[in-house]
Design a protein around this motif. Structure first.
Motif, PDB file in Angstrom:
ATOM      1  N   ARG A 183      -9.634  41.009  35.178  1.00  0.00           N
ATOM      2  CA  ARG A 183     -10.799  40.932  36.056  1.00  0.00           C
ATOM      3  C   ARG A 183     -11.054  39.562  36.666  1.00  0.00           C
ATOM      4  NH1 ARG A 183     -14.333  44.997  32.189  1.00  0.00           N
ATOM      5  NH2 ARG A 183     -13.304  46.897  32.941  1.00  0.00           N
ATOM      6  N   GLU A 184     -10.185  38.610  36.358  1.00  0.00           N
ATOM      7  CA  GLU A 184     -10.313  37.300  36.987  1.00  0.00           C
ATOM      8  C   GLU A 184      -8.981  36.569  36.897  1.00  0.00           C
ATOM      9  OE1 GLU A 184     -12.153  34.808  33.209  1.00  0.00           O
ATOM     10  OE2 GLU A 184     -13.532  35.655  34.685  1.00  0.00           O
ATOM     11  N   GLY A 185      -8.852  35.526  37.670  1.00  0.00           N
ATOM     12  CA  GLY A 185      -7.629  34.736  37.630  1.00  0.00           C
ATOM     13  C   GLY A 185      -6.582  35.219  38.616  1.00  0.00           C
ATOM     14  N   ALA A 186      -5.380  34.648  38.481  1.00  0.00           N
ATOM     15  CA  ALA A 186      -4.302  34.913  39.435  1.00  0.00           C
ATOM     16  C   ALA A 186      -3.854  36.365  39.442  1.00  0.00           C
ATOM     17  CB  ALA A 186      -3.114  33.995  39.126  1.00  0.00           C
ATOM     18  N   GLN A 187      -3.983  37.053  38.297  1.00  0.00           N
ATOM     19  CA  GLN A 187      -3.544  38.447  38.213  1.00  0.00           C
ATOM     20  C   GLN A 187      -4.710  39.437  38.303  1.00  0.00           C
ATOM     21  OE1 GLN A 187      -0.040  39.459  35.757  1.00  0.00           O
ATOM     22  NE2 GLN A 187      -0.426  37.531  34.687  1.00  0.00           N
ATOM     23  N   LYS A 188      -5.801  39.012  38.854  1.00  0.00           N
ATOM     24  CA  LYS A 188      -6.975  39.873  38.987  1.00  0.00           C
ATOM     25  C   LYS A 188      -6.610  41.205  39.636  1.00  0.00           C
ATOM     26  CE  LYS A 188     -11.672  40.017  40.891  1.00  0.00           C
ATOM     27  NZ  LYS A 188     -12.712  39.266  41.666  1.00  0.00           N
ATOM     28  N   GLY A 189      -7.080  42.299  39.013  1.00  0.00           N
ATOM     29  CA  GLY A 189      -6.801  43.635  39.531  1.00  0.00           C
ATOM     30  C   GLY A 189      -5.614  44.307  38.884  1.00  0.00           C
ATOM     31  N   LEU A 190      -4.820  43.569  38.097  1.00  0.00           N
ATOM     32  CA  LEU A 190      -3.643  44.154  37.446  1.00  0.00           C
ATOM     33  C   LEU A 190      -4.065  45.189  36.408  1.00  0.00           C
ATOM     34  CD1 LEU A 190      -0.558  44.164  36.913  1.00  0.00           C
ATOM     35  CD2 LEU A 190      -0.950  42.362  35.213  1.00  0.00           C
ATOM     36  N   ARG A 191      -3.504  46.406  36.527  1.00  0.00           N
ATOM     37  CA  ARG A 191      -3.740  47.487  35.561  1.00  0.00           C
ATOM     38  C   ARG A 191      -2.378  48.077  35.220  1.00  0.00           C
ATOM     39  NH1 ARG A 191      -6.684  51.894  37.833  1.00  0.00           N
ATOM     40  NH2 ARG A 191      -7.112  52.545  35.684  1.00  0.00           N
ATOM     41  N   ILE A 192      -1.790  47.611  34.146  1.00  0.00           N
ATOM     42  CA  ILE A 192      -0.413  47.971  33.808  1.00  0.00           C
ATOM     43  C   ILE A 192      -0.280  49.444  33.452  1.00  0.00           C
ATOM     44  CG2 ILE A 192       1.505  47.470  32.243  1.00  0.00           C
ATOM     45  CD1 ILE A 192       0.218  44.643  31.927  1.00  0.00           C
ATOM     46  N   LEU A 193      -1.256  49.981  32.741  1.00  0.00           N
ATOM     47  CA  LEU A 193      -1.203  51.387  32.320  1.00  0.00           C
ATOM     48  C   LEU A 193      -2.170  52.243  33.143  1.00  0.00           C
ATOM     49  CD1 LEU A 193      -0.983  50.896  28.428  1.00  0.00           C
ATOM     50  CD2 LEU A 193       0.878  51.262  30.065  1.00  0.00           C
ATOM     51  N   ALA A 194      -2.285  51.923  34.397  1.00  0.00           N
ATOM     52  CA  ALA A 194      -3.210  52.649  35.276  1.00  0.00           C
ATOM     53  C   ALA A 194      -2.856  54.131  35.380  1.00  0.00           C
ATOM     54  CB  ALA A 194      -3.219  52.012  36.661  1.00  0.00           C
ATOM     55  N   ASP A 195      -1.571  54.459  35.531  1.00  0.00           N
ATOM     56  CA  ASP A 195      -1.184  55.863  35.692  1.00  0.00           C
ATOM     57  C   ASP A 195      -1.506  56.681  34.447  1.00  0.00           C
ATOM     58  OD1 ASP A 195      -0.255  55.385  38.234  1.00  0.00           O
ATOM     59  OD2 ASP A 195       1.822  55.105  37.623  1.00  0.00           O
ATOM     60  N   GLU A 196      -1.219  56.114  33.262  1.00  0.00           N
ATOM     61  CA  GLU A 196      -1.507  56.831  32.020  1.00  0.00           C
ATOM     62  C   GLU A 196      -2.997  57.134  31.894  1.00  0.00           C
ATOM     63  OE1 GLU A 196       2.247  54.402  31.151  1.00  0.00           O
ATOM     64  OE2 GLU A 196       0.481  54.284  32.449  1.00  0.00           O
ATOM     65  N   GLU A 197      -3.817  56.265  32.439  1.00  0.00           N
ATOM     66  CA  GLU A 197      -5.263  56.442  32.375  1.00  0.00           C
ATOM     67  C   GLU A 197      -5.793  57.320  33.506  1.00  0.00           C
ATOM     68  OE1 GLU A 197      -8.725  53.526  31.191  1.00  0.00           O
ATOM     69  OE2 GLU A 197      -8.002  52.987  33.195  1.00  0.00           O
ATOM     70  N   ASP A 198      -5.454  56.972  34.737  1.00  0.00           N
ATOM     71  CA  ASP A 198      -6.045  57.651  35.889  1.00  0.00           C
ATOM     72  C   ASP A 198      -5.624  59.114  35.997  1.00  0.00           C
ATOM     73  OD1 ASP A 198      -7.174  55.208  36.438  1.00  0.00           O
ATOM     74  OD2 ASP A 198      -5.838  54.728  38.112  1.00  0.00           O
ATOM     75  N   LEU A 199      -4.352  59.396  35.740  1.00  0.00           N
ATOM     76  CA  LEU A 199      -3.884  60.782  35.832  1.00  0.00           C
ATOM     77  C   LEU A 199      -4.556  61.655  34.785  1.00  0.00           C
ATOM     78  CD1 LEU A 199      -0.079  60.119  36.436  1.00  0.00           C
ATOM     79  CD2 LEU A 199      -1.714  61.047  38.095  1.00  0.00           C
ATOM     80  N   ALA A 200      -4.751  61.114  33.581  1.00  0.00           N
ATOM     81  CA  ALA A 200      -5.405  61.891  32.526  1.00  0.00           C
ATOM     82  C   ALA A 200      -6.882  62.102  32.847  1.00  0.00           C
ATOM     83  CB  ALA A 200      -5.250  61.179  31.183  1.00  0.00           C
ATOM     84  N   ARG A 201      -7.529  61.086  33.384  1.00  0.00           N
ATOM     85  CA  ARG A 201      -8.944  61.237  33.738  1.00  0.00           C
ATOM     86  C   ARG A 201      -9.115  62.254  34.864  1.00  0.00           C
ATOM     87  NH1 ARG A 201     -10.069  56.370  34.856  1.00  0.00           N
ATOM     88  NH2 ARG A 201     -11.036  55.742  32.884  1.00  0.00           N
ATOM     89  N   THR A 202      -8.206  62.214  35.824  1.00  0.00           N
ATOM     90  CA  THR A 202      -8.272  63.200  36.916  1.00  0.00           C
ATOM     91  C   THR A 202      -8.105  64.606  36.373  1.00  0.00           C
ATOM     92  OG1 THR A 202      -7.430  61.642  38.560  1.00  0.00           O
ATOM     93  CG2 THR A 202      -7.166  63.975  39.052  1.00  0.00           C
ATOM     94  N   LEU A 203      -7.177  64.791  35.431  1.00  0.00           N
ATOM     95  CA  LEU A 203      -6.954  66.113  34.872  1.00  0.00           C
ATOM     96  C   LEU A 203      -8.180  66.612  34.120  1.00  0.00           C
ATOM     97  CD1 LEU A 203      -5.274  68.577  34.186  1.00  0.00           C
ATOM     98  CD2 LEU A 203      -4.252  67.287  32.284  1.00  0.00           C
ATOM     99  N   ILE A 204      -8.780  65.772  33.277  1.00  0.00           N
ATOM    100  CA  ILE A 204      -9.932  66.255  32.515  1.00  0.00           C
ATOM    101  C   ILE A 204     -11.090  66.615  33.440  1.00  0.00           C
ATOM    102  CG2 ILE A 204     -10.914  63.960  32.052  1.00  0.00           C
ATOM    103  CD1 ILE A 204     -10.979  67.097  29.781  1.00  0.00           C
ATOM    104  N   ASN A 205     -11.291  65.848  34.490  1.00  0.00           N
ATOM    105  CA  ASN A 205     -12.378  66.174  35.412  1.00  0.00           C
ATOM    106  C   ASN A 205     -12.073  67.428  36.223  1.00  0.00           C
ATOM    107  OD1 ASN A 205     -14.432  64.173  34.952  1.00  0.00           O
ATOM    108  ND2 ASN A 205     -13.030  62.647  35.776  1.00  0.00           N
TER     109      ASN A 205
END
Length: 333
Positions: free
Chosen positions: A170-192
């Motif tokens: 959330r801060e610094g040179a790598q701000k916004g980096l989400r390494i496991l975004a797919d594992e999280e976002d795809l599962a959240r989309t499915l549950i909803n």
């Protein structure tokens, strides 16, 4: 001699794509071992029967094997070349990014000794290329890659653990980096999607579990069935679930991922269950579980105000190649 070693190591990534996986991995492992001093080799090279081979860990601690921080630049290149032989490009990227997070944690926690990007350890088990069995491990905080070979084939890439803290930088040179975004976002989309379709049983608890239940257990068995099965899902929902599963198997090269997906499908897609616990909106703590007859995938994001992910893939009989090795030993005997 040094120049020859450098040229050899520069060729390893190309070799990884040209040779069969086991042959490429054996060549990379032998090149790595050849680059070490006698003292280093005594630390990095262990027997295949060593109990340490199944000492799977993802928490910060001292480990068996040779850490990156105690290697020369050439040796580190040789160690990282092992990853190219088995991981997919996406899996390799996630691995290197997870390592980089230790540097971010060192700044956040002001503890560079504990949070050290050099504390990732490489171990070679057995003799690379030995048909009876050999393997390697690349492991450190939030990362455990366990690769086992036998008779010229990859027989296991589990346990396979990846974690991220922070889950979102959330801060610094790598701000916004989400390494496991797919594992999280795809599962959240499915549950909803399931909840919108009235399939509320997919949520087995409004409160998230605090951690993946299997933890650092060397052996795992099926957990209590939760959520709903694929038989209760629409074709699109089933496909979405398979896409999530592919995020875990897809950490590895296409040939390995395809073989593991075939094993999962052969055991019965209709027997796979998906269960969710906790909040279903971004920023809310959650836990989810995908479980079939032969495998288990768990993920949670609870710690650090839901900004700390653990995501693991286990095989009930195949972790560390147990089932295939047992079959080979029985057959040979």
């Amino acid at each position: 001699m040094k120049n020859l070693l450098i040229l050899a190591f520069l060729a390893l990534p190309l070799m990884a794509k040209e040779l069969p996986i086991e042959a490429a991995s054996a060549s990379a492992a032998n090149a790595f071992l050849a680059s070490l001093t006698a003292d280093q080799k005594s630390i990095a090279a262990l027997t295949f029967a060593d109990d340490e081979r199944e000492n799977f860990r993802y928490t910060p601690r001292k480990r068996a094997g040779l850490p990156l921080k105690e290697m020369t630049e050439i040796q580190r290149s040789a160690a990282m070349a092992l990853l190219d032989t088995t991981l997919s490009e996406k899996g390799k990227l996630k691995t290197t990014q997870i390592i980089s997070l230790e540097g971010i944690l060192a700044e956040i926690e002001q503890d560079p000794e504990r949070r050290d990007v050099g504390k990732y350890y490489v171990s070679i088990f057995g003799t690379p290329g030995d048909a009876k069995g050999w393997g390697w491990r690349f492991e450190g905080h939030h990362l455990s890659l366990n690769i086992t070979f036998s008779k010229g084939e990859v027989i296991s890439v589990t346990p396979s653990f990846m974690g991220t803290n922070p889950a979102e930088v959330r801060e610094g040179a790598q701000k916004g980096l989400r390494i496991l975004a797919d594992e999280e976002d795809l599962a959240r989309t499915l549950i909803n999607t399931l909840l919108a379709a009235g399939k509320s049983a997919a949520v087995f608890s409004k409160k998230p579990l605090n951690e993946i239940l299997t933890g650092e257990s060397r052996r795992v068995t099926a957990l209590k069935p939760v959520g709903i099965s694929t038989t209760e899902m629409s074709p699109a929902q089933r496909e979405a679930l398979l896409t999530i599963i592919a995020q875990y198997t897809g950490r590895y090269r296409a040939e390995i991922a395809a073989a593991d997906m075939a094993k999962i499908e052969k055991a019965g897609i209709d027997q796979i269950r998906f269960g969710w616990a906790g909040g279903t909106q971004p920023g809310e703590a959650y836990y989810y579980r995908i479980q079939g007859p032969t495998f288990l995938m768990e993920s949670c994001n609870v710690q650090n105000q839901a900004n700390h992910i653990h995501a693991i893939w286990r095989d009930f009989t195949g972790d560390f190649g147990r089932d295939v090795l047992k079959e080979h030993l029985t057959h040979d005997h």
